[in-house]
Design an enzyme around this catalytic site. Structure first.
Site, short mmCIF file in Angstrom:
data_model
loop_
_atom_site.label_atom_id
_atom_site.label_comp_id
_atom_site.label_asym_id
_atom_site.label_seq_id
_atom_site.Cartn_x
_atom_site.Cartn_y
_atom_site.Cartn_z
N ASP A 99 57.58 22.05 13.54
CA ASP A 99 57.94 23.14 12.64
C ASP A 99 59.73 22.93 12.33
OD1 ASP A 99 57.54 23.86 14.92
OD2 ASP A 99 56.69 25.65 14.02
N HIS A 100 60.26 22.75 13.67
CA HIS A 100 61.56 24.25 14.10
C HIS A 100 62.78 23.04 13.42
CE1 HIS A 100 59.02 26.09 17.04
NE2 HIS A 100 60.30 27.16 17.52
N ARG B 104 62.68 27.31 25.92
CA ARG B 104 63.40 25.76 25.88
C ARG B 104 63.68 25.03 27.53
NH1 ARG B 104 68.42 27.93 22.13
NH2 ARG B 104 66.13 28.63 20.61
N ASP C 92 56.19 27.89 23.18
CA ASP C 92 56.82 28.25 22.05
C ASP C 92 57.00 29.96 22.99
OD1 ASP C 92 58.40 27.87 20.07
OD2 ASP C 92 57.71 30.14 19.97
N ARG D 114 64.82 37.63 16.24
CA ARG D 114 65.14 36.98 17.04
C ARG D 114 66.65 37.14 16.01
NH1 ARG D 114 63.54 33.06 21.36
NH2 ARG D 114 62.37 34.70 22.32
N SER E 238 64.18 31.86 24.34
CA SER E 238 62.97 31.13 24.15
C SER E 238 62.67 29.82 25.42
CB SER E 238 64.66 29.13 23.08
OG SER E 238 64.00 28.11 23.65
C1 MIC Z 1 62.85 30.37 18.83
O1 MIC Z 1 61.90 31.26 18.29
O2 MIC Z 1 63.72 30.66 19.72
C2 MIC Z 1 62.57 29.54 19.54
C3 MIC Z 1 63.61 27.99 18.82
O3 MIC Z 1 60.28 28.40 18.79
C4 MIC Z 1 61.87 28.71 21.01
C5 MIC Z 1 61.67 27.24 21.01
C6 MIC Z 1 62.81 26.54 20.94
O4 MIC Z 1 64.11 26.80 21.75
O5 MIC Z 1 62.04 24.83 20.33
C7 MIC Z 1 60.89 30.04 21.57
O6 MIC Z 1 60.94 30.89 20.59
O7 MIC Z 1 60.83 29.34 22.61
FE1 SF4 Z 2 60.47 29.12 14.96
FE2 SF4 Z 2 61.00 30.75 17.00
FE3 SF4 Z 2 61.51 31.68 14.44
FE4 SF4 Z 2 59.31 31.65 15.12
S1 SF4 Z 2 60.77 32.96 15.87
S2 SF4 Z 2 59.87 31.00 12.83
S3 SF4 Z 2 59.13 29.41 16.45
S4 SF4 Z 2 61.82 29.33 15.10
#
Ligand code: MIC
Ligand code: SF4
Length: 748
Positions: A92-93, A643, A157, A445, A641
């Site tokens: 998805d990302h 990550r 995640d 976010r 995140s």
């Molecule tokens: C996010 O919303 O910040 C992400 C991208 O989903 C991350 C995961 C990532 O960095 O791949 C998360 O929330 O953990």
């Molecule tokens: Fe994707 Fe993270 Fe955004 Fe949700 S918050 S849509 S999992 S990047």
């Protein structure tokens, strides 16, 4: 997860819960019921909120394509044939939003072929369910298929807690945690403190689930939930759909909470039935008493939760948060005054709805209800309007029910069922990079640089219906609840409150769901990693600790203010290298604000004195000289995140210690797992003592012991020294990870 596994769990609960009530000498909250019934060994386990380290057995693991690459690479190092717990991978990302679903999907499949092939082949081999690109966003797909009341899952995640909408304790963690749980180890977490949120009254009119969480973000702040579980209950909870509950739990990640969850109720049962899980609904209904807190808890919440917040939903106004932090909250009705006062650009350049947070059928219907009113009045959207459906099921259903055509009639673009603009995968051409501009979305976010890679974009978050109404005004100063906009005839037009059904009356439409089961015989499948790949790189174990203290290490970076994982390891175009540690490390600290200069992403080389280099360039130079370094950071360091690249890149390029005022939970664990020593100042004011030319020693490491402070000495340029006390959060076992060089090394 098959119903029989759920049945076994529910059958085991009464006896386990009774033992816990006896041992604790009191009634149990839902969070405790779930933790207790997933304990690796209830009897030998110490239970103490905020103190004990819990060892738990999870029901499920979920990975997505960006963090999942590292998780799988680490799992592969464990040498197992199959995963030990049900697991899935969700693509998805990595899908970039540019010109609409179909073209974006085609482009993504060709651009990301080698990563998808890797994830697909590894899933097939190791017994992991694989959700193809386009199938949907991890949390929405998990809610529709796997989440269930009373369960415990982890996901690589941070928004994994979305499943709390169905009463599951779902926790966001780093990839190493997932790899280990998949390899069959118990999963560890600090026994969380509990916040009880008692909801009274009823959501109505413009107020929606999103407003509960945006309101709470303002109240509790981005670190208010750290190492806590947020449990929602009370009569008001019944007025919120299961997916609305999901929105609230999802965005609990913005409070730093370990997870959030709701008590089981009829709305959850209805959602389980609507998503073809009537058998699970029946099981949950039969075990209802175990899937909610005990009556004594409801009667006296203050006695059972560490904190209690009451919210009267009947009085809750729609809220909006931003820019740049999800806890900058106020009611929508007060935004206009603040926009004027702060001088923020009122013109909205883009309005976006959907994402994993807010893309339920109900959300889409309420947004469409607003759009329809405007269409009928002859209004046109004043800003580009982008829609991200959370899953193929949602997409097919809104297409069938005419919701999509409403969005298209207002000039909206429907993007792929993926993260897209929420994670910087947004190729925007309407504003120049670094042009200050305003966007509104229903995402979760809004850190600087998050959506379009530009830190100058000011991102505001609110409910999909408010976003949609604002798209017609094109201005942040419009209050859809109380205000009017000029209609085509010049007369003022006023929206009426949005309406929407919680679940589609005709059921969910089925499309190509995009699931692929693992191979029957995984042994025959080979994991595909091209030898010359610039996107995937097998991991080399990090070196063990050499037994020596850290003496006079330079400071690579002292960060100032917010240092989220998006500051430490930005996403957007860098998502390309999530499976290649060396390449992705070129993004290290690109967004971090250098406390010595105020500049982002750059600093001086402490050895040569050369300035204006990226932190990676400096770190690579230090590494070539055999010099390790330290990081100094501010409050809630590593927020955001999950990550683990934000821990792995520093580790890879020579970080030994990260000393901060406070850590966000997932990042702190990620540092521990990768063998970096996480320290906090015993006195937060000590942060101010660190100067660019200092050298830092951390001594007494051979005697590192749980709870024992560590000596940190600053060697000043003038030859003087200052010794401070710092605290570390490591348990005995985690000290073993540090000594072994990483948790993974310790395992082997
Ligand atoms: C996010 O919303 O910040 C992400 C991208 O989903 C991350 C995961 C990532 O960095 O791949 C998360 O929330 O953990
Ligand atoms: Fe994707 Fe993270 Fe955004 Fe949700 S918050 S849509 S999992 S990047």
């Amino acid at each position: 997860m098959a119903a029989d596994q759920i049945k076994r769990l529910y059958e085991s609960m009464p006896a386990r819960l009774d033992r816990a009530r006896k041992r604790f000498g009191r009634a149990l909250t839902l969070a405790e019921k779930i933790l207790v019934s997933h304990a690796d060994n209830f009897d030998t386990q110490e239970w103490s909120r905020g103190k004990a380290q819990l060892r738990l057995r999870v029901d499920r693991v979920a990975l997505q394509d960006a963090t999942g690459q590292m998780a799988l690479l680490q799992f592969m190092q464990a040498g197992k044939k199959q995963v030990a717990v049900p697991s899935t991978v969700h693509c998805d990302h990595l899908i970039r939003a540019q010109s609409g679903a179909r073209e974006d999907m085609e482009r993504a499949i060709s651009e990301n072929r080698e990563v998808y092939n890797f994830l697909h082949s590894a899933s097939k081999k190791y017994g992991i369910g694989f959700w193809k690109p386009g199938a949907g966003i991890i949390h929405q797909v998990v809610l529709e298929n796997y989440a269930f009341p009373g369960g415990l899952m982890i996901g690589a995640d941070s928004h994994t807690p979305n499943a709390g909408g169905l009463g599951m304790a779902a926790i966001g963690v780093g990839g190493a945690d997932c790899g280990e749980a998949m390899a069959g180890l118990a999963w560890e977490v600090l026994d969380p403190k509990l916040i009880g949120i008692r909801l009274t009254g009823k959501l109505s009119g413009w107020s929606s689930a999103k407003d509960i969480i945006t309101y709470l973000c303002g109240l509790l702040t981005v670190k208010g939930g750290t190492n806590k579980i947020i449990e929602y209950f009370g009569p008001g909870a019944e007025s919120i759909s299961a997916t609305g509950k999901g929105t609230i739990c999802n965005m609990g990640a913005e409070l730093g909470a370990t997870t959030s969850l709701f008590h089981f109720d009829d709305r959850m049962a209805a959602y389980l039935r609507a998503t073809d899980r009537a058998d699970q609904a029946v099981l949950a209904e039969r075990s209802r008493e175990h899937l909610v807190a005990d009556p004594e808890v409801l009667a006296d919440p203050k006695k059972h939760y560490d904190e209690v917040v009451e919210i009267n939903l009947s009085e809750l106004e729609p809220h909006i948060v931003g820019p740049h932090s999800p806890d900058r909250a106020r009611p929508v009705s007060r935004l206009a005054a603040e926009v004027k006062k702060e001088g923020w650009p009122p013109a909205i350049k883009a309005a976006l709805i959907g994402s994993c947070t807010n893309s339920s059928y109900e959300d889409m219907q309420r947004a469409a209800h607003i759009a329809t009113q405007a269409l009928k009045a002859g209004l046109k959207a004043k800003t580009p309007f982008l829609v991200t459906p959370g899953s193929e099921r949602i997409y097919q259903t809104i297409k069938r029910d005419g919701i999509m055509s409403t969005f298209e009639q207002i000039g909206g673009t429907v993007l792929a069922n993926a993260c897209g603009p929420c994670i910087g995968q947004w190729k925007r051409s309407d504003v120049a990079t670094n042009e200050v501009n305003t966007i509104v979305s229903s995402f979760n976010r809004n850190f600087p640089g998050r959506n379009d890679g530009s830190a100058a974009t000011m991102s505001f978050l609110t409910s999909p219906e408010i976003v949609t109404a604002m798209a017609f005004a094109g201005s942040l100063e419009f209050d859809p609840v109380n205000g009017t906009i000029p209609g085509p005839d010049g007369r003022p037009f006023r929206f009426t409150a949005p309406e929407g059904e919680e679940l589609p009356a005709r059921g969910f439409a089925k499309g190509e769901e995009g699931f692929e089961a693992p191979a029957a015989d995984g042994d025959r499948v080979e994991v595909q990693i091209p030898a010359d790949s610039e996107r995937l790189q097998l991991l080399q174990p990090f070196p063990r600790w050499d037994g020596r203290d850290f003496i006079e290490l330079p400071i690579l970076v002292k960060t100032k203010g917010k240092t989220t994982t998006d500051h430490i390891s930005p996403a957007g175009t860098w998502l390309r290298y999530r499976g290649h540690l060396d390449k992705i490390s070129d993004n290290m600290f690109l967004g971090a604000v250098n406390a010595f200069t105020g500049e982002a992403g750059k600093g001086a080389n402490p050895i040569t004195g050369e300035t204006g280099k990226t932190f990676t360039q400096v770190a690579r130079d230090l590494r070539a000289r055999g010099t390790s370094w330290v990081v100094i950071g501010d409050e809630n360091y590593g927020e955001g995140s999950s990550r683990e690249h934000a821990a792995m890149s520093p580790r890879y390029l020579g970080a030994k210690v990260v000393i901060v005022k406070s850590f966000a939970r997932i990042h702190e664990t990620n540092l521990k797992k990768q063998g970096v020593l996480p320290l906090t100042f015993a006195d937060p004011k000590d942060y101010d003592r660190f100067e660019q030319t200092d050298r830092v020693s951390v001594t007494g490491l051979a005697l590192l012991a749980p709870g024992k402070p560590v000596d940190v000495t600053l060697h000043k340029a003038d030859g003087t020294t200052v010794t401070l006390k710092c605290l570390h959060p490591l348990t005995e076992e985690q000290i073993g990870w540090f000594k072994a060089g990483s948790a993974l090394n310790a395992l082997k």
